[in-house]
Design a protein around this motif. Structure first.
Motif, PDB file in Angstrom:
ATOM      1  N   ASN A 230       0.829  -1.216   0.000  1.00 28.13           N
ATOM      2  CA  ASN A 230       0.000   0.000   0.000  1.00 28.13           C
ATOM      3  C   ASN A 230       0.861   1.263   0.000  1.00 28.13           C
ATOM      4  OD1 ASN A 230      -2.520   1.173  -0.239  1.00 28.13           O
ATOM      5  ND2 ASN A 230      -2.921   1.235   1.951  1.00 28.13           N
ATOM      6  N   ARG A 231       0.231   2.363  -0.427  1.00 27.83           N
ATOM      7  CA  ARG A 231       0.871   3.679  -0.512  1.00 27.83           C
ATOM      8  C   ARG A 231       2.013   3.705  -1.525  1.00 27.83           C
ATOM      9  NH1 ARG A 231       2.656   7.147   2.737  1.00 27.83           N
ATOM     10  NH2 ARG A 231       1.010   8.658   3.111  1.00 27.83           N
ATOM     11  N   GLY A 232       1.973   2.846  -2.500  1.00 29.21           N
ATOM     12  CA  GLY A 232       3.015   2.818  -3.509  1.00 29.21           C
ATOM     13  C   GLY A 232       2.559   2.071  -4.743  1.00 29.21           C
ATOM     14  N   PRO A 233       3.421   1.976  -5.757  1.00 28.51           N
ATOM     15  CA  PRO A 233       2.990   1.489  -7.065  1.00 28.51           C
ATOM     16  C   PRO A 233       2.915  -0.012  -7.239  1.00 28.51           C
ATOM     17  CG  PRO A 233       5.247   2.322  -7.170  1.00 28.51           C
ATOM     18  CD  PRO A 233       4.735   2.647  -5.804  1.00 28.51           C
ATOM     19  N   ASP A 234       3.545  -0.827  -6.385  1.00 30.68           N
ATOM     20  CA  ASP A 234       3.628  -2.255  -6.711  1.00 30.68           C
ATOM     21  C   ASP A 234       3.445  -3.136  -5.480  1.00 30.68           C
ATOM     22  OD1 ASP A 234       3.940  -4.616  -8.042  1.00 30.68           O
ATOM     23  OD2 ASP A 234       5.929  -4.183  -8.856  1.00 30.68           O
ATOM     24  N   SER A 235       2.265  -3.116  -4.922  1.00 29.93           N
ATOM     25  CA  SER A 235       1.979  -3.965  -3.765  1.00 29.93           C
ATOM     26  C   SER A 235       2.087  -5.442  -4.118  1.00 29.93           C
ATOM     27  CB  SER A 235       0.576  -3.663  -3.221  1.00 29.93           C
ATOM     28  OG  SER A 235       0.519  -2.394  -2.612  1.00 29.93           O
ATOM     29  N   GLY A 236       1.549  -5.821  -5.263  1.00 28.67           N
ATOM     30  CA  GLY A 236       1.591  -7.219  -5.653  1.00 28.67           C
ATOM     31  C   GLY A 236       3.002  -7.723  -5.848  1.00 28.67           C
ATOM     32  N   GLY A 237       3.839  -6.948  -6.526  1.00 29.32           N
ATOM     33  CA  GLY A 237       5.224  -7.347  -6.737  1.00 29.32           C
ATOM     34  C   GLY A 237       5.989  -7.463  -5.442  1.00 29.32           C
ATOM     35  N   CYS A 238       5.750  -6.549  -4.519  1.00 30.30           N
ATOM     36  CA  CYS A 238       6.431  -6.602  -3.224  1.00 30.30           C
ATOM     37  C   CYS A 238       5.976  -7.816  -2.416  1.00 30.30           C
ATOM     38  CB  CYS A 238       6.181  -5.321  -2.440  1.00 30.30           C
ATOM     39  SG  CYS A 238       7.086  -3.893  -3.081  1.00 30.30           S
ATOM     40  N   LEU A 239       4.683  -8.101  -2.453  1.00 29.23           N
ATOM     41  CA  LEU A 239       4.181  -9.259  -1.717  1.00 29.23           C
ATOM     42  C   LEU A 239       4.796 -10.550  -2.246  1.00 29.23           C
ATOM     43  CD1 LEU A 239       2.328 -10.643   0.308  1.00 29.23           C
ATOM     44  CD2 LEU A 239       0.476 -10.458  -1.377  1.00 29.23           C
ATOM     45  N   ARG A 240       4.822 -10.709  -3.559  1.00 29.32           N
ATOM     46  CA  ARG A 240       5.376 -11.934  -4.133  1.00 29.32           C
ATOM     47  C   ARG A 240       6.879 -12.047  -3.883  1.00 29.32           C
ATOM     48  NH1 ARG A 240       1.382 -10.398  -7.785  1.00 29.32           N
ATOM     49  NH2 ARG A 240       2.833  -9.150  -9.030  1.00 29.32           N
ATOM     50  N   ARG A 241       7.594 -10.933  -3.983  1.00 27.32           N
ATOM     51  CA  ARG A 241       9.045 -10.978  -3.763  1.00 27.32           C
ATOM     52  C   ARG A 241       9.365 -11.295  -2.320  1.00 27.32           C
ATOM     53  NH1 ARG A 241      13.552 -12.338  -4.015  1.00 27.32           N
ATOM     54  NH2 ARG A 241      15.351 -11.139  -4.743  1.00 27.32           N
ATOM     55  N   PHE A 242       8.641 -10.674  -1.379  1.00 24.18           N
ATOM     56  CA  PHE A 242       8.884 -10.988   0.019  1.00 24.18           C
ATOM     57  C   PHE A 242       8.533 -12.433   0.317  1.00 24.18           C
ATOM     58  CE2 PHE A 242       7.348 -11.527   4.358  1.00 24.18           C
ATOM     59  CZ  PHE A 242       8.506 -11.213   5.052  1.00 24.18           C
ATOM     60  N   ASP A 243       7.466 -12.927  -0.280  1.00 23.09           N
ATOM     61  CA  ASP A 243       7.067 -14.303  -0.014  1.00 23.09           C
ATOM     62  C   ASP A 243       8.129 -15.292  -0.506  1.00 23.09           C
ATOM     63  OD1 ASP A 243       4.758 -15.852   1.098  1.00 23.09           O
ATOM     64  OD2 ASP A 243       4.875 -16.817  -0.863  1.00 23.09           O
ATOM     65  N   GLU A 244       8.843 -14.927  -1.572  1.00 22.03           N
ATOM     66  CA  GLU A 244       9.968 -15.754  -2.004  1.00 22.03           C
ATOM     67  C   GLU A 244      11.019 -15.853  -0.896  1.00 22.03           C
ATOM     68  OE1 GLU A 244      11.671 -14.238  -5.560  1.00 22.03           O
ATOM     69  OE2 GLU A 244       9.841 -14.464  -6.752  1.00 22.03           O
ATOM     70  N   MET A 245      11.352 -14.713  -0.292  1.00 32.52           N
ATOM     71  CA  MET A 245      12.349 -14.715   0.782  1.00 32.52           C
ATOM     72  C   MET A 245      11.821 -15.439   2.013  1.00 32.52           C
ATOM     73  SD  MET A 245      14.676 -13.305  -0.882  1.00 32.52           S
ATOM     74  CE  MET A 245      15.925 -13.317   0.419  1.00 32.52           C
ATOM     75  N   ARG A 246      10.533 -15.349   2.237  1.00 32.32           N
ATOM     76  CA  ARG A 246       9.919 -16.054   3.369  1.00 32.32           C
ATOM     77  C   ARG A 246      10.033 -17.568   3.183  1.00 32.32           C
ATOM     78  NH1 ARG A 246       3.510 -15.406   5.007  1.00 32.32           N
ATOM     79  NH2 ARG A 246       3.610 -16.445   7.042  1.00 32.32           N
ATOM     80  N   ARG A 247       9.760 -18.039   1.975  1.00 30.39           N
ATOM     81  CA  ARG A 247       9.806 -19.482   1.717  1.00 30.39           C
ATOM     82  C   ARG A 247      11.243 -19.994   1.580  1.00 30.39           C
ATOM     83  NH1 ARG A 247       8.256 -20.243  -2.986  1.00 30.39           N
ATOM     84  NH2 ARG A 247       7.574 -18.175  -3.666  1.00 30.39           N
ATOM     85  N   ASP A 248      12.092 -19.218   0.894  1.00 34.13           N
ATOM     86  CA  ASP A 248      13.439 -19.701   0.584  1.00 34.13           C
ATOM     87  C   ASP A 248      14.454 -19.431   1.690  1.00 34.13           C
ATOM     88  OD1 ASP A 248      12.322 -20.408  -1.813  1.00 34.13           O
ATOM     89  OD2 ASP A 248      13.181 -18.737  -2.949  1.00 34.13           O
ATOM     90  N   ARG A 249      14.252 -18.340   2.453  1.00 36.33           N
ATOM     91  CA  ARG A 249      15.247 -17.943   3.445  1.00 36.33           C
ATOM     92  C   ARG A 249      14.693 -17.907   4.875  1.00 36.33           C
ATOM     93  NH1 ARG A 249      18.074 -18.527  -0.487  1.00 36.33           N
ATOM     94  NH2 ARG A 249      19.672 -17.096  -1.282  1.00 36.33           N
ATOM     95  N   GLY A 250      13.399 -18.156   5.021  1.00 41.05           N
ATOM     96  CA  GLY A 250      12.818 -18.155   6.354  1.00 41.05           C
ATOM     97  C   GLY A 250      12.565 -16.782   6.939  1.00 41.05           C
ATOM     98  N   TRP A 251      12.498 -15.747   6.083  1.00 39.41           N
ATOM     99  CA  TRP A 251      12.200 -14.412   6.579  1.00 39.41           C
ATOM    100  C   TRP A 251      10.795 -14.392   7.178  1.00 39.41           C
ATOM    101  CZ3 TRP A 251      14.330  -9.865   3.187  1.00 39.41           C
ATOM    102  CH2 TRP A 251      15.698 -10.063   2.950  1.00 39.41           C
TER     103      TRP A 251
END
Length: 279
Positions: A39-60
């Motif tokens: 929210n409050r920016g241009p790419d919420s979907g892209g940020c969600l998917r990118r963070f979820d990659e780090m969550r799954r792959d790196r345990g963030w």
């Protein structure tokens, strides 16, 4: 033990990519995202998917912020009047970007606690304070006002929300606001995150500032359609560009009249930004 904490990406994908690069280079044992990824920016979907990659792959690990709550609430929010559309327009748009991946956004914890393996020096991470995720810690907030807003028996308290990096010692603990990785409000447009090291029997904290591709972020703001979602999106864009909180002044002066239908939102934003010399 090495821990990295960042917060308030605010749908700024170039800032998130550089945050990831900075943190991965440091090689911490644990990484926490302390809310307002979207929210409050241009790419919420892209940020969600990118963070979820780090969550799954790196345990963030994620912590819930007020903007995650608002975006998820948009699934069922009724926006009927022009004033409501002005207020919630870009949040509804953020929901449209996240809807297909909404399960990745649900169920985040409001608070996260942990301690070093060899000590009970507990760390507490949340977006705001114990009083709520919109109760922020700024440099100007008094120690007295934090009584009851911080947990007990904690060595280190880490938060975000205010977009202003800050640290102090109070109530027998180190309190650190890691600022905003994607949209600071302290006049410095660089992103920030916190690096925390358990060493010699105590937590040591460092706030790191970093440059990222702001030219790409600017293109994202201008070309994504974000600015078309609501007149208020222009204020948010100027906040990002100036690294300064601006929308609070608009809310104080105009929000009630806009919601009541007494004032056109576009006119209110134009008058407000003209008064600041921004349009």
């Amino acid at each position: 033990m090495k821990v990295a904490v960042f917060s308030d990406i605010q749908a700024n994908l170039p800032a998130l990519e550089e945050t990831i690069e900075q943190i991965e280079r440091w090689r911490p044992d644990l990484v926490v995202m302390a809310g307002d990824l979207v929210n409050r920016g241009p790419d919420s979907g892209g940020c969600l998917r990118r963070f979820d990659e780090m969550r799954r792959d790196r345990g963030w690990l994620p912590v819930n912020g007020n903007h995650e709550e608002w975006v998820l609430a948009s699934e069922h929010r009724s926006v009927e009047t022009p004033g409501e559309r002005a207020l919630w327009g870009f949040t509804q748009w953020a929901w449209s970007q996240c809807a297909a991946d909404a399960e990745r956004l649900r169920g985040w914890a409001d608070h996260l606690t942990f301690h070093p393996p060899e000590s009970d020096a507990w760390v507490h991470v949340t977006h705001g304070t114990m009083a709520g995720n919109r109760d922020g810690i700024t440099p100007g907030r008094s120690d007295e006002s934090l009584v009851g807003a911080l947990p007990e028996d904690i060595a280190l308290f880490i938060a975000g929300h205010t977009h202003r990096p800050h640290q102090r010692r109070t109530q027998c603990m180190l309190v650190v606001n890691v600022g905003s990785a994607g949209s600071p409000f302290d006049g410095d447009p660089r992103g920030s995150f916190g690096r925390f090291v358990w060493q010699h029997g105590r937590w040591q904290a460092e706030i790191r500032r970093f440059d990222y591709d702001r030219d790409q972020a600017r293109r994202d703001f201008l070309n994504s359609g974000f600015l078309d979602q609501s007149p208020l999106a222009r204020i948010v864009y100027h906040e990002w560009e100036r690294a300064e909180l601006l929308i609070a002044g608009w809310r104080e002066r105009y929000q009630q009249a806009v919601l009541a239908g007494e004032l056109d939102a576009e006119r209110s934003v134009r008058d407000y930004l003209q008064g600041l010399g921004l349009e």
